[in-house]
Design an enzyme around this catalytic site. Structure first.
Site, mmCIF file in Angstrom:
data_model
loop_
_atom_site.group_PDB
_atom_site.id
_atom_site.type_symbol
_atom_site.label_atom_id
_atom_site.label_comp_id
_atom_site.label_asym_id
_atom_site.label_seq_id
_atom_site.Cartn_x
_atom_site.Cartn_y
_atom_site.Cartn_z
ATOM 1 N N ASP A 110 -15.924 -8.461 -3.689
ATOM 2 C CA ASP A 110 -15.612 -7.711 -2.473
ATOM 3 C C ASP A 110 -16.863 -7.013 -1.955
ATOM 4 O O ASP A 110 -17.375 -6.083 -2.569
ATOM 5 C CB ASP A 110 -14.514 -6.689 -2.786
ATOM 6 C CG ASP A 110 -13.921 -6.066 -1.526
ATOM 7 O OD1 ASP A 110 -14.449 -6.316 -0.423
ATOM 8 O OD2 ASP A 110 -12.930 -5.323 -1.653
ATOM 9 N N ASP A 134 -2.801 -7.005 5.483
ATOM 10 C CA ASP A 134 -2.123 -6.031 4.627
ATOM 11 C C ASP A 134 -0.724 -5.806 5.181
ATOM 12 O O ASP A 134 -0.571 -5.389 6.329
ATOM 13 C CB ASP A 134 -2.916 -4.722 4.594
ATOM 14 C CG ASP A 134 -2.396 -3.740 3.572
ATOM 15 O OD1 ASP A 134 -1.176 -3.458 3.593
ATOM 16 O OD2 ASP A 134 -3.193 -3.224 2.770
ATOM 17 N N GLU A 188 -8.166 -7.301 5.803
ATOM 18 C CA GLU A 188 -7.407 -6.103 5.464
ATOM 19 C C GLU A 188 -7.466 -5.056 6.574
ATOM 20 O O GLU A 188 -6.594 -4.181 6.640
ATOM 21 C CB GLU A 188 -7.912 -5.489 4.161
ATOM 22 C CG GLU A 188 -9.301 -4.880 4.221
ATOM 23 C CD GLU A 188 -9.795 -4.475 2.844
ATOM 24 O OE1 GLU A 188 -9.869 -3.260 2.582
ATOM 25 O OE2 GLU A 188 -10.111 -5.370 2.035
ATOM 26 N N HIS A 209 -3.842 -8.418 1.251
ATOM 27 C CA HIS A 209 -4.468 -7.212 0.700
ATOM 28 C C HIS A 209 -3.366 -6.289 0.200
ATOM 29 O O HIS A 209 -2.386 -6.050 0.898
ATOM 30 C CB HIS A 209 -5.258 -6.542 1.828
ATOM 31 C CG HIS A 209 -5.938 -5.268 1.453
ATOM 32 N ND1 HIS A 209 -5.480 -4.037 1.860
ATOM 33 C CD2 HIS A 209 -7.070 -5.037 0.740
ATOM 34 C CE1 HIS A 209 -6.296 -3.093 1.425
ATOM 35 N NE2 HIS A 209 -7.262 -3.675 0.733
ATOM 36 N N GLU A 237 -15.353 -11.264 -0.050
ATOM 37 C CA GLU A 237 -14.422 -10.567 0.835
ATOM 38 C C GLU A 237 -15.141 -9.557 1.725
ATOM 39 O O GLU A 237 -16.049 -8.859 1.280
ATOM 40 C CB GLU A 237 -13.383 -9.843 -0.027
ATOM 41 C CG GLU A 237 -12.359 -9.051 0.756
ATOM 42 C CD GLU A 237 -11.294 -8.469 -0.151
ATOM 43 O OE1 GLU A 237 -10.768 -7.384 0.181
ATOM 44 O OE2 GLU A 237 -10.969 -9.075 -1.190
ATOM 45 N N HIS A 253 -16.727 -5.373 0.813
ATOM 46 C CA HIS A 253 -16.080 -4.131 1.269
ATOM 47 C C HIS A 253 -16.598 -3.637 2.616
ATOM 48 O O HIS A 253 -16.514 -2.449 2.943
ATOM 49 C CB HIS A 253 -16.262 -3.035 0.218
ATOM 50 C CG HIS A 253 -15.075 -2.132 0.077
ATOM 51 N ND1 HIS A 253 -15.020 -0.876 0.634
ATOM 52 C CD2 HIS A 253 -13.892 -2.303 -0.563
ATOM 53 C CE1 HIS A 253 -13.859 -0.313 0.345
ATOM 54 N NE2 HIS A 253 -13.150 -1.157 -0.375
#
Length: 382
Positions: free
Chosen positions: A184, A258, A236, A285, A210, A186
């Site tokens: 990730d 998500d 996400e 997510h 990700e 992020h």
């Protein structure tokens, strides 16, 4: 007709917001509208939506979704999306319970018997990767995800880049060739930094990388997707089909909406169908609570292009409460050979511990997103 008679919200540790809908006949549905760091704002929107919902027919899920997402002149975004998501999940839960079937049956029936799961290892500056991964393997998982880094410079130093590679290499050594590690980014990396690091990670064969760019830079993600053989995942912080269309066109391999932010079960099902037309897999997510996880699983059991499911049992973010603290029967969330088996119970398939939820709400929480800064004092992506 089953009429909605009450809408309640519960602010529960560690950072979640649960939604409870009740009908005049006593049917109860649960949803999760957890927007990390902004639960109070979502709670206010759910309270406002309740003015419309009370007195309405609980069975008209799609009509309520349309009203809540389109009747306001100002709409969209994470706060409104999360409020709608929690309500939408609760409505599906009620309908399934009234009809005596799991939600996946209402979505066309199961297309698989089990869903592969993954768990988190390490924090934002992971250490002890081998032990952390072994702990996940010991509870039965076959896949993990880890942050690529903590604070990352706009253009990474040699030490920062080597740190990313060393941590992922340590993970691969423990996992071997038959288990997976996702990495990730992020949203902490600039495009240039992601383009430099991704090819260096290719020999370690991550399951996917990700959020290689921040969501507001999604228009750039195609440049990375074309520059690496590693599957690229994102989503996400995208909330609608319209948000996902450009990144699907840009070449991502994994869509990660998500279910507590992107309009709930109703919209994520549509995002999944859109993704399928681009040969893209769905991996929702979900570093959230048990209701969100149950909703993800219901979608996953009915979605052909479903890849894997994130879950946050034992995640480093959870302080003060755990995922399983709010369910009476923990068996539906038991891992079997890295999977969760087909949920059998009606609605979302879980029994929420209402007493525990109400007690937690009495304590509440005030979780906020950490503020990180670069060495020069400028704000850094968390």
């Amino acid at each position: 007709m089953s009429v909605i008679s009450r809408v309640e919200t519960f602010l529960v540790a560690p950072r979640w917001l649960f939604v409870r809908l009740e009908t005049d006949a006593g049917a109860v549905g649960w949803g999760e509208a957890s927007l990390e760091g902004h639960a109070d704002a979502v709670r206010a929107v759910v309270d406002q939506f309740a003015e419309y919902l009370v007195g309405q027919d609980a069975s008209r899920i799609e009509d309520h979704w349309q009203v809540l997402t389109k009747s306001g002149f100002y709409r969209g975004g994470p706060v409104f999306g999360s409020a709608v998501a929690g309500i939408d999940q609760a409505l599906w839960d009620i309908k399934g319970k009234i009809l005596g079937v799991p939600v996946y049956d209402l979505l066309g029936g199961a297309v698989r018997d089990r869903i592969r799961m993954y768990g988190w290892v390490g924090g934002d500056d992971p250490s002890g990767i081998a032990d952390a991964i072994q702990a996940q393997l010991d509870v039965g998982l076959t896949a993990v995800k880890m942050n690529a880094s903590g604070v990352m410079s706009r253009l990474g130093t040699v030490a920062e880049i080597d740190g990313v590679l060393d941590r992922v290499a340590a993970a691969r050594e423990v996992l071997g060739p038959y288990r997976d590690v996702a990495v990730d980014f992020h949203g902490r990396f600039t495009l240039a930094n992601s383009r430099r690091i991704a090819p260096l990670l290719e020999p370690l064969r991550p399951f996917f990388i990700e959020e290689p760019v921040a969501p507001e830079n999604s228009h750039l993600i195609g440049q990375l997707a074309q520059a690496t053989s590693i599957p690229v995942a994102t989503g996400e912080r995208l909330y609608t089909r319209q948000d996902f269309l450009p990144v699907l066109q840009a070449g991502i391999a994994v869509a990660q909406p998500d279910l507590s932010h992107a309009g709930g079960i109703s919209e994520v099902r549509r995002i999944a169908a859109l993704a399928e037309t681009f040969d893209v897999q769905l991996a929702p997510h979900c570093p959230l609570g048990p209701i969100a996880l149950a909703a993800c699983l219901q979608v996953g059991f009915a979605t052909p292009n479903f890849l894997i499911q994130e879950q946050s049992i034992g995640i480093h973010y959870n302080q003060g409460a755990e995922v399983l603290d709010y369910v009476i029967d923990k068996a539906p969330f038991r891992f079997v050979d890295g999977h969760i088996e087909l949920l059998a119970n009606a609605g979302l398939g879980i029994e929420v511990d209402e007493a525990a939820v109400r007690a937690a709400d009495a304590r509440g929480h005030s979780w906020r997103t950490p503020i990180w800064r670069h060495r020069d004092g400028g704000v850094a992506e968390w």
